[in-house]
Motif scaffolding. Structure first.
Motif, PDB file in Angstrom:
ATOM      1  N   CYS A 278      -2.360  -3.406   6.262  1.00  0.00           N
ATOM      2  CA  CYS A 278      -1.454  -2.267   6.116  1.00  0.00           C
ATOM      3  C   CYS A 278      -0.338  -2.361   7.162  1.00  0.00           C
ATOM      4  O   CYS A 278      -0.603  -2.564   8.340  1.00  0.00           O
ATOM      5  CB  CYS A 278      -2.219  -0.962   6.281  1.00  0.00           C
ATOM      6  SG  CYS A 278      -1.208   0.496   5.955  1.00  0.00           S
TER       7      CYS A 278
ATOM      8  N   SER B 114      -2.622   2.771  -7.890  1.00  0.00           N
ATOM      9  CA  SER B 114      -2.161   2.032  -6.715  1.00  0.00           C
ATOM     10  C   SER B 114      -1.869   2.941  -5.524  1.00  0.00           C
ATOM     11  O   SER B 114      -1.522   2.457  -4.452  1.00  0.00           O
ATOM     12  CB  SER B 114      -0.890   1.236  -7.065  1.00  0.00           C
ATOM     13  OG  SER B 114       0.157   2.106  -7.430  1.00  0.00           O
TER      14      SER B 114
ATOM     15  N   LYS C 254       0.852  -1.182   0.000  1.00  0.00           N
ATOM     16  CA  LYS C 254       0.000   0.000   0.000  1.00  0.00           C
ATOM     17  C   LYS C 254       0.895   1.242   0.000  1.00  0.00           C
ATOM     18  O   LYS C 254       1.243   1.713   1.062  1.00  0.00           O
ATOM     19  CB  LYS C 254      -0.945  -0.015   1.212  1.00  0.00           C
ATOM     20  CG  LYS C 254      -1.999  -1.113   1.137  1.00  0.00           C
ATOM     21  CD  LYS C 254      -2.859  -1.167   2.373  1.00  0.00           C
ATOM     22  CE  LYS C 254      -3.996  -2.161   2.247  1.00  0.00           C
ATOM     23  NZ  LYS C 254      -3.612  -3.517   1.878  1.00  0.00           N
TER      24      LYS C 254
END
Length: 530
Positions: A289, A499, A193
Motif C-alpha cells: 500500500c 476493488s 488500492k
C-alpha cells in the motif's frame, strides 16, 4: 485566488525533480508546461511536486511522500516486468481461474526448474506433428531490448543460462507487407488500492525490418521487433512494402490499416483491454500500500493472423527516447496526458513571502483540457458498459475575474533548458513515411467482419449514470478520461465495489467473463447475419 485573499499572492510554477535516469522527453514536456526543475540551491528540500526517474524508489521515499507530491512508481512493481515472475503470476491465475480466460499467454516454462516439463511437452508435440516442425523462443528473464533471445525448432539448439523462460513461438503472426510487428500499448495505473487502470488510446507499432521467414530462425531482423535491434539493420532506411521507411507506426495508423480490410478493430481493442486488466489482477494483491504514486507500463502485444492478441511482456519504465516521428508524436503526448491524469497541471499558490507550505491539490488550477476529461466515455471504447463515474466539479472562482495572476519566472537555467529542448525536438520531426497501397494475402489476410466501426481515437459522449447510492460522500472516484487515457478498470458498479475494500479477484474475474461472453455472442450474431 480565493475571495478576500491578498492580491499580492504569487502563483508559482510547479516543480519537478529528476535524476540521471529521467527521460529527456519528461523534462522537455514539463518545461513546456511552465514547470521549473528542482534545484537544491533555490528550493526547499520538500519543495517539489513530481519526482520522475527510471529506477524504483526506496520504500522510505514512498513513506515520506507529502500530499502535494507524486512519484512515478508504485513500490514493488519491478516484479511484474521480470519475465519469470510475470509467468509465475499468470500460471497461478490460469490454475485458479481457468485456461480459457487466460488464453492470451503462450505456453511458458521457467528454466532451469521446468526443464523436464519442457522436454516432455516438446517430445509430445514432436510426436503429434510428425515431420512438421515445432517452434520455441527462449528469453532471459531480466534482459530487455531483445538481448539474449534465441528462436529454435530443434531442442539441441536450446541454450539457457541462469533464469530464462521458454515459450511456444507464435509462428503465425499477422504480417503487414510480409513483415512481423507487435504493439506497444501504454497503461497507467494510478492506484492499486483500489485498483485503477487507464489505457492509452494511441501507441506504437514496431516492425521487423526483414520479411518473416520460418526457414531462417537466426535472423533477428525478421523475427524480433525491438527497435534497438532493427534500427541497426541494413533494411531500416529502405522503403519497405506497405510499411515504408523506418520500423514504427502509430497505433492509430495501424488501426486505420486494419479498417481498410474491414477488420473489427474495436473488438480487438476490447480483447487487449481485457488482457491488461487480467494481467494487473494477477499482480495487484502483492503490491504494498502506498499513496501519491502512479505507474506507466508498456505492454508488448503480438497479434496473430486470426486477430488473437498475445501478451509478450510488460515493461517497467518503458523507453521514452525520441528516435523517429512516431516516437515524438506518441511519447510527448503520453507525458502531457499523464500530467493531466494525476492532476498536476497548474501553478501552485504561495504567499508574498514565498513560504515553504504547499496547498492541497484542490488549490491547483486546472487547464482547459481537463474539462474534456469530465465528458462521458463513448460505448465504442473497450467496454460498452464502461462505468461513467461522476466527475469532480472544478469551480471557477468569480473573484478572479479581472485580476491578473502573476507568474514568477526567476529560474534562468530552466528557461535556457526549455529553449534548447524545443530546438532538439524540431530536428526529430522526420518526414512522414510514404503510404504504400497494400494487399493482404493467403493466411495473413484479415477476416472480413461486417460490423459498424467507430474510430477509437476521437472523443465521444454517451449518456449513462450511476445510482446516488453507489458512491459514498467521502469517495474519491476516478476520472473516466484524461486526454487519450481512458479508464478501463473499474468498469461497472460490481468491479468498483469489488476493488474498494480489498481486491475481490474472483468477483472481478466473473464480471470480466460476462463481458467476454457478450463479445462472443455479438461476434457470433454478426456471423450468423452474414
Amino acid at each position: 485566488m480565493a475571495e478576500g485573499e491578498d492580491t499580492g499572492t504569487i502563483l508559482k510554477p510547479l516543480v519537478f525533480r529528476t535524476d540521471e535516469t529521467t527521460p529527456k522527453v519528461v523534462q522537455s514536456v514539463l518545461l513546456e508546461r511552465g514547470w521549473n526543475e528542482f534545484d537544491r540551491k533555490e528550493h526547499n528540500v520538500e519543495g517539489w511536486n513530481l519526482y520522475w526517474k527510471t529506477s524504483s524508489f526506496r520504500m522510505i521515499e514512498h513513506t515520506n511522500v507529502k500530499p502535494w507530491q507524486r512519484l512515478n512508481h508504485h513500490p514493488g512493481t519491478t516484479k511484474l516486468t521480470r519475465k519469470d515472475r510475470l509467468a509465475k503470476y499468470l500460471m497461478y491465475m490460469k490454475r485458479v481461474y481457468g485456461t480459457s480466460i487466460y488464453e492470451f499467454v503462450p505456453l511458458t516454462f521457467i528454466m532451469p526448474g521446468d526443464y523436464n516439463k519442457f522436454v516432455a511437452e516438446y517430445s509430445k508435440e514432436k510426436q503429434m506433428l510428425g515431420t512438421k516442425q515445432s517452434y520455441w523462443i527462449c528469453k532471459p528473464a531480466e534482459l530487455s531490448r531483445g538481448r539474449g533471445i534465441i528462436i529454435f525448432s530443434d531442442i539441441k539448439d536450446l541454450i539457457f543460462d541462469d533464469t530464462d523462460i521458454v515459450q511456444k513461438y507464435i509462428c503465425n503472426p499477422l504480417l503487414v507487407g510480409k513483415y512481423k510487428c507487435d504493439l506497444r500499448v501504454y497503461v497507467c495505473v494510478t492506484g492499486f488500492k483500489p485498483l485503477t487502470i487507464y489505457i492509452y488510446q494511441e501507441g506504437l507499432v514496431r516492425f521487423a525490418t526483414e520479411k518473416f521467414d520460418l526457414s531462417n530462425l537466426q535472423n533477428n531482423y525478421a523475427h524480433l521487433t525491438n527497435s534497438s535491434i532493427n534500427t541497426s539493420g541494413t533494411s531500416y532506411e529502405k522503403i519497405k512494402e506497405v510499411i515504408g521507411h523506418g520500423c514504427k507506426w502509430t497505433l492509430s495508423r495501424f488501426f486505420s490499416y486494419l479498417r481498410s480490410f474491414d477488420v473489427d478493430h474495436v473488438l480487438l481493442w476490447q480483447k487487449i483491454s481485457h488482457m491488461v486488466i487480467l494481467t494487473m489482477l494477477a499482480f495487484a494483491p502483492s503490491v504494498p500500500c502506498a499513496t501519491n504514486c502512479f505507474e506507466l507500463f508498456g505492454f508488448d502485444i503480438l497479434i496473430d493472423d486470426n486477430f488473437k492478441p498475445w501478451l509478450l511482456e510488460v515493461n517497467y519504465s518503458p523507453a521514452l527516447s525520441l528516435g523517429c516521428k512516431a516516437d515524438v508524436t506518441v511519447k510527448r503526448k503520453v507525458i502531457h496526458d499523464i500530467v493531466e491524469l494525476i492532476h498536476l497541471n497548474g501553478p501552485r499558490n504561495e504567499g508574498k513571502e514565498g513560504g515553504n507550505a504547499f496547498p492541497g491539490l484542490s488549490n491547483v488550477s486546472f487547464a482547459k483540457s481537463d474539462k474534456g476529461r469530465l465528458s462521458n466515455v463513448c460505448s465504442s471504447l473497450p467496454y460498452g458498459s464502461l462505468l461513467q463515474f461522476t466527475s469532480r466539479a472544478f469551480k471557477k472562482d468569480e473573484s478572479t475575474k479581472g485580476k491578473a495572476a502573476r507568474i514568477c519566472p526567476k529560474n534562468t537555467r530552466t528557461s535556457q533548458l526549455r529553449e534548447m529542448i524545443s530546438k532538439q525536438n524540431l530536428l526529430l520531426m522526420a518526414k512522414e513515411p510514404p503510404k504504400v497501397k497494400s494487399k493482404l494475402k493467403s493466411r495473413h489476410s484479415p477476416h472480413k467482419i461486417s460490423l459498424s466501426y467507430v474510430s477509437l481515437f476521437p472523443s465521444y459522449t454517451c449518456k449513462t449514470s450511476i445510482s446516488s447510492s453507489f458512491l459514498s460522500d467521502n469517495s474519491k472516484e476516478p476520472d473516466p478520461q484524461a486526454g487519450n487515457f481512458v479508464l478501463i478498470f473499474p468498469f461497472n458498479e460490481a468491479t468498483y465495489g469489488a476493488s474498494r475494500n480489498g481486491l475481490n479477484v474472483k468477483r472481478i474475474v466473473q464480471e470480466l467473463q460476462k463481458q467476454m461472453n457478450k463479445q462472443h455472442s455479438r461476434v457470433g450474431g454478426n456471423k450468423t447475419k452474414r
